[in-house]
Design an enzyme around this catalytic site. Structure first.
Site, PDB file in Angstrom:
ATOM      1  N   ARG A 178       3.693  10.592   9.690  1.00 30.81           N
ATOM      2  CA  ARG A 178       4.278  11.450   8.646  1.00 30.81           C
ATOM      3  C   ARG A 178       3.244  12.290   7.898  1.00 30.81           C
ATOM      4  NH1 ARG A 178       8.837   8.272   5.437  1.00 30.81           N
ATOM      5  NH2 ARG A 178       9.134  10.396   4.640  1.00 30.81           N
ATOM      6  N   PRO A 237       1.693   0.976   3.416  1.00 30.96           N
ATOM      7  CA  PRO A 237       0.746  -0.138   3.280  1.00 30.96           C
ATOM      8  C   PRO A 237       0.403  -0.398   1.816  1.00 30.96           C
ATOM      9  CG  PRO A 237      -0.353   1.796   4.175  1.00 30.96           C
ATOM     10  CD  PRO A 237       1.110   2.125   4.108  1.00 30.96           C
ATOM     11  N   GLU A 238       0.359  -1.654   1.442  1.00 27.32           N
ATOM     12  CA  GLU A 238      -0.064  -2.041   0.103  1.00 27.32           C
ATOM     13  C   GLU A 238      -1.413  -2.760   0.227  1.00 27.32           C
ATOM     14  OE1 GLU A 238       3.027  -3.859  -2.278  1.00 27.32           O
ATOM     15  OE2 GLU A 238       4.583  -2.725  -1.255  1.00 27.32           O
TER      16      GLU A 238
END
Ligand code: ZN
Length: 270
Positions: A110, A2-3
């Protein structure tokens, strides 16, 4: 990963529904996600009232009065309201049961994300190390130009350095440079004032449009209700190698810079 637009989308959703809620119970299922001591995290957050939810860089910041809960989603983290998103329960890292019976779930396949509980002062100290917010008045074309004078690093890699400007990662650096018609391989210090103006404008336009379309989902990103972002279909170059450039029809090229994929049009950005 995500940015800024993806984190901003989640924050706007949570800021609509969470303020005023009290955290009744915290369960940490994956202690490695907690920055610091997990028991202290649970103790501190239990009975805290959420006053607001904001974003700084790619961090989601819960204002709890004298303390902050700071969430960084890492590569695959998600913050979901209610936990009914149909996900594998093995990937739930932390649940926050609210007094209102709703549940906020932190989910991370993750587990590169991080959740931290700290004082407001500790958070303020941390924040001072971050570069300016690209959508704030602190981020100007003149400053972008001045900062770039000292660097021969390729402009795309340079833009992704969070000390210059925060929240511009791999996707939006490629997209912004295409809009600005700047070759991503050029040295940062080769930008003219006109180029710096174009890059500055393109970063802001790209981020604002991506927020409007609720972010980009390539694989993992979901908003707070579990839905993917709508900006993926509007990407001009990112992940489109071999496809025609929307401006000139030339095939988009992919190269690797600093270990990350860069996508660009060899004609528009020459
Ligand atoms: Zn083109």
């Amino acid at each position: 990963m995500p940015e800024l637009p993806e984190v901003e989308t989640i924050v706007r959703d949570l800021a609509r529904s969470l303020p005023g809620s009290t955290i009744a119970r915290v369960e940490v299922l994956k202690p490695d996600l907690i920055g610091g001591d997990a028991a202290a995290f649970v103790r501190g957050l239990t009975s805290s009232r959420i006053r607001g939810v904001t974003r700084r860089a790619k961090n989601i910041v819960f204002d709890l009065g004298a303390h902050r809960l700071v969430v960084n989603l890492g590569m695959t983290g998600r913050l979901l309201m209610s936990g009914d998103a149909g996900e594998q329960p093995t990937h739930i890292g932390v649940t926050f049961r609210l007094a209102s019976e709703r549940t906020l779930v932190y989910h991370d396949v993750r587990r590169f994300g991080c959740l931290e509980y700290m004082t407001a002062g500790e958070w303020e100290d941390r924040e001072t190390a971050f570069g300016p917010e690209p959508l704030s008045d602190d981020f100007t074309a003149a400053e972008l130009y001045d900062l770039s004078r000292g660097s021969r690093v390729a402009v795309k890699t340079w833009l992704m350095d969070q000390r210059r400007v925060v929240g511009v990662g791999n996707i939006y650096a490629s997209e912004s440079l295409h809009r600005a018609r700047v070759d991503p391989r050029r040295a940062a210090n080769s930008l003219s004032r006109g180029d710096a103006n174009a890059v500055h404008r393109a970063i802001r336009e790209t981020l604002l449009e991506a927020i409007e379309f609720r972010g980009t989902t390539l694989l993992d990103y979901r908003d707070a209700s579990g839905a993917p972002g709508g900006f993926s279909a509007r990407l001009r170059v990112y992940d489109r190698a071999g496809e025609p450039c929307a401006v000139c029809g030339t095939a988009i090229e992919r190269i690797v810079q600093g270990g990350r994929s860069t996508f660009f049009c060899p004609v528009c950005q020459s």
